[in-house]
Design a protein around this motif. Structure first.
Motif, PDB file in Angstrom:
ATOM      1  N   VAL A 178       0.860  -1.179   0.000  1.00 60.77           N
ATOM      2  CA  VAL A 178       0.000   0.000   0.000  1.00 60.77           C
ATOM      3  C   VAL A 178       0.900   1.233   0.000  1.00 60.77           C
ATOM      4  O   VAL A 178       1.790   1.355   0.844  1.00 60.77           O
ATOM      5  CB  VAL A 178      -0.939   0.032   1.219  1.00 60.77           C
ATOM      6  N   VAL A 179       0.663   2.127  -0.957  1.00 64.10           N
ATOM      7  CA  VAL A 179       1.450   3.355  -1.054  1.00 64.10           C
ATOM      8  C   VAL A 179       0.504   4.545  -0.963  1.00 64.10           C
ATOM      9  O   VAL A 179      -0.716   4.397  -1.026  1.00 64.10           O
ATOM     10  CB  VAL A 179       2.266   3.399  -2.367  1.00 64.10           C
ATOM     11  N   ASP A 180       1.059   5.722  -0.860  1.00 63.42           N
ATOM     12  CA  ASP A 180       0.271   6.933  -0.662  1.00 63.42           C
ATOM     13  C   ASP A 180      -0.052   7.584  -2.007  1.00 63.42           C
ATOM     14  O   ASP A 180       0.663   8.469  -2.470  1.00 63.42           O
ATOM     15  CB  ASP A 180       1.029   7.906   0.234  1.00 63.42           C
ATOM     16  N   GLY A 181      -1.132   7.121  -2.649  1.00 67.80           N
ATOM     17  CA  GLY A 181      -1.613   7.742  -3.866  1.00 67.80           C
ATOM     18  C   GLY A 181      -0.635   7.665  -5.018  1.00 67.80           C
ATOM     19  O   GLY A 181       0.356   6.918  -4.996  1.00 67.80           O
ATOM     20  N   PRO A 182      -0.887   8.440  -6.093  1.00 69.63           N
ATOM     21  CA  PRO A 182      -0.003   8.430  -7.258  1.00 69.63           C
ATOM     22  C   PRO A 182       1.451   8.767  -6.933  1.00 69.63           C
ATOM     23  O   PRO A 182       2.367   8.220  -7.564  1.00 69.63           O
ATOM     24  CB  PRO A 182      -0.632   9.488  -8.174  1.00 69.63           C
ATOM     25  N   ASP A 183       1.682   9.641  -5.952  1.00 66.79           N
ATOM     26  CA  ASP A 183       3.068   9.929  -5.558  1.00 66.79           C
ATOM     27  C   ASP A 183       3.776   8.650  -5.123  1.00 66.79           C
ATOM     28  O   ASP A 183       4.932   8.391  -5.505  1.00 66.79           O
ATOM     29  CB  ASP A 183       3.110  10.944  -4.413  1.00 66.79           C
ATOM     30  N   GLY A 184       3.081   7.841  -4.319  1.00 62.53           N
ATOM     31  CA  GLY A 184       3.666   6.602  -3.849  1.00 62.53           C
ATOM     32  C   GLY A 184       3.849   5.583  -4.952  1.00 62.53           C
ATOM     33  O   GLY A 184       4.851   4.846  -4.981  1.00 62.53           O
ATOM     34  N   VAL A 185       2.885   5.522  -5.871  1.00 59.84           N
ATOM     35  CA  VAL A 185       3.003   4.597  -7.001  1.00 59.84           C
ATOM     36  C   VAL A 185       4.233   4.937  -7.835  1.00 59.84           C
ATOM     37  O   VAL A 185       5.034   4.057  -8.178  1.00 59.84           O
ATOM     38  CB  VAL A 185       1.740   4.647  -7.889  1.00 59.84           C
ATOM     39  N   LEU A 186       4.396   6.216  -8.152  1.00 58.22           N
ATOM     40  CA  LEU A 186       5.532   6.612  -8.995  1.00 58.22           C
ATOM     41  C   LEU A 186       6.854   6.414  -8.273  1.00 58.22           C
ATOM     42  O   LEU A 186       7.861   6.064  -8.895  1.00 58.22           O
ATOM     43  CB  LEU A 186       5.367   8.060  -9.462  1.00 58.22           C
ATOM     44  N   ALA A 187       6.871   6.623  -6.965  1.00 57.78           N
ATOM     45  CA  ALA A 187       8.098   6.377  -6.206  1.00 57.78           C
ATOM     46  C   ALA A 187       8.471   4.898  -6.253  1.00 57.78           C
ATOM     47  O   ALA A 187       9.647   4.540  -6.423  1.00 57.78           O
ATOM     48  CB  ALA A 187       7.923   6.838  -4.760  1.00 57.78           C
ATOM     49  N   LEU A 188       7.470   4.017  -6.126  1.00 60.49           N
ATOM     50  CA  LEU A 188       7.723   2.579  -6.191  1.00 60.49           C
ATOM     51  C   LEU A 188       8.221   2.175  -7.572  1.00 60.49           C
ATOM     52  O   LEU A 188       9.203   1.426  -7.706  1.00 60.49           O
ATOM     53  CB  LEU A 188       6.443   1.816  -5.847  1.00 60.49           C
TER      54      LEU A 188
END
Length: 261
Positions: free
Chosen positions: A241-251
């Motif tokens: 689980v990541v924090d929104g699109p920011d988290g998705v792109l960081a992953l």
């Protein structure tokens, strides 16, 4: 991240990996008016770097592929990108769009929507014409949850009269043809590409079917939830689980960097 079996498989054999991604809420922040959505500014570059290493990057979305490309400047330049739009009914690849004829039930249902919304007594809702589907958004209504609840039964009846199904989402009810969902589209794509591993990232209820497809594929896989306070069912089923699109792109950027190393 490396301790997750699906991630380990992707890192060891990126050439066999399919990276599947939802669009709204995953690559693009959710906004009150879907027409004003725009892809995360880092997404095209990160996806281009991923595309140079993996078997395929596939955007699996309820939007038409042309709309995803319009809202995502730079996506067309991502190597090997495939967009499975309208839940897989339409496909964009190498600059070409393929699709079956549009279903007749959608324009008929669309024509009846104004009278239905008026009789339901809801205000502030917006109707999004997706060509092969029509979505009713309540995010801009004075009482978004109340409007959503008031519309569920009338829209289900409208869909049934025209051979459609209702796809619920984040403050939206979408009327679309049956027979295809994100899980079916992703499963067919994994088989077509003879994938050896898979990652899928999504944020909404419609992405649960894609999570199921990852599990059903039998491949080393990882499911990623672009987290929000509006939808929790996905987070309960996700490996990460990541924090929104920011988290998705960081992953995704972390994966791309690992491939480059």
């Amino acid at each position: 991240m490396e301790n997750i079996p699906g991630i380990e498989a992707i890192l060891k054999d990126p050439a066999g990996a399919v990276i599947g991604l939802d669009f709204d809420g995953t690559l693009s922040p959710i906004v009150p008016d879907p027409a004003t959505a725009v892809i995360h500014p880092k997404a095209p570059a990160v996806l281009a770097e991923l595309g140079a290493h993996v078997r395929a990057v596939a955007i699996v979305t309820g939007r038409p592929p042309a709309t995803a490309l319009e809202l995502g400047p730079g996506l067309a330049d991502v190597p090997g990108l495939v967009i499975l739009g309208h839940y897989g009914f339409e496909r964009w690849e190498h600059g070409r769009l393929s699709a079956p004829p549009p279903p007749p039930g959608v324009p008929r249902a669309r024509a009846e929507l104004p009278a239905l919304l008026d009789s339901a007594g809801v205000v502030g809702v917006t109707v999004e014409d997706k060509g092969r589907a029509v979505a009713v958004h309540t995010r801009r209504a004075p009482d978004p949850e109340g409007a959503l609840a008031a519309l569920r039964e009338p829209l289900a009846g409208l869909a049934a009269r025209h051979g459609l199904v209702v796809e619920p989402g984040r403050m939206v009810l979408e009327l679309r043809p049956p027979g295809m969902d994100k899980g079916h589209a992703l499963g067919l794509f994994l088989a077509e590409r003879e994938a050896r591993s898979v990652l899928f990232a999504g944020d909404d209820l419609g992405d649960l079917a894609a999570f199921d497809a990852v599990r059903a594929s039998g491949l080393p896989g990882v499911t990623v939830c672009s987290g929000s306070a509006e939808v929790t069912a996905l987070a309960e089923r996700a490996d990460i689980v990541v924090d929104g699109p920011d988290g998705v792109l960081a992953l995704l950027a972390e994966l791309a960097s690992a491939f480059s190393r």
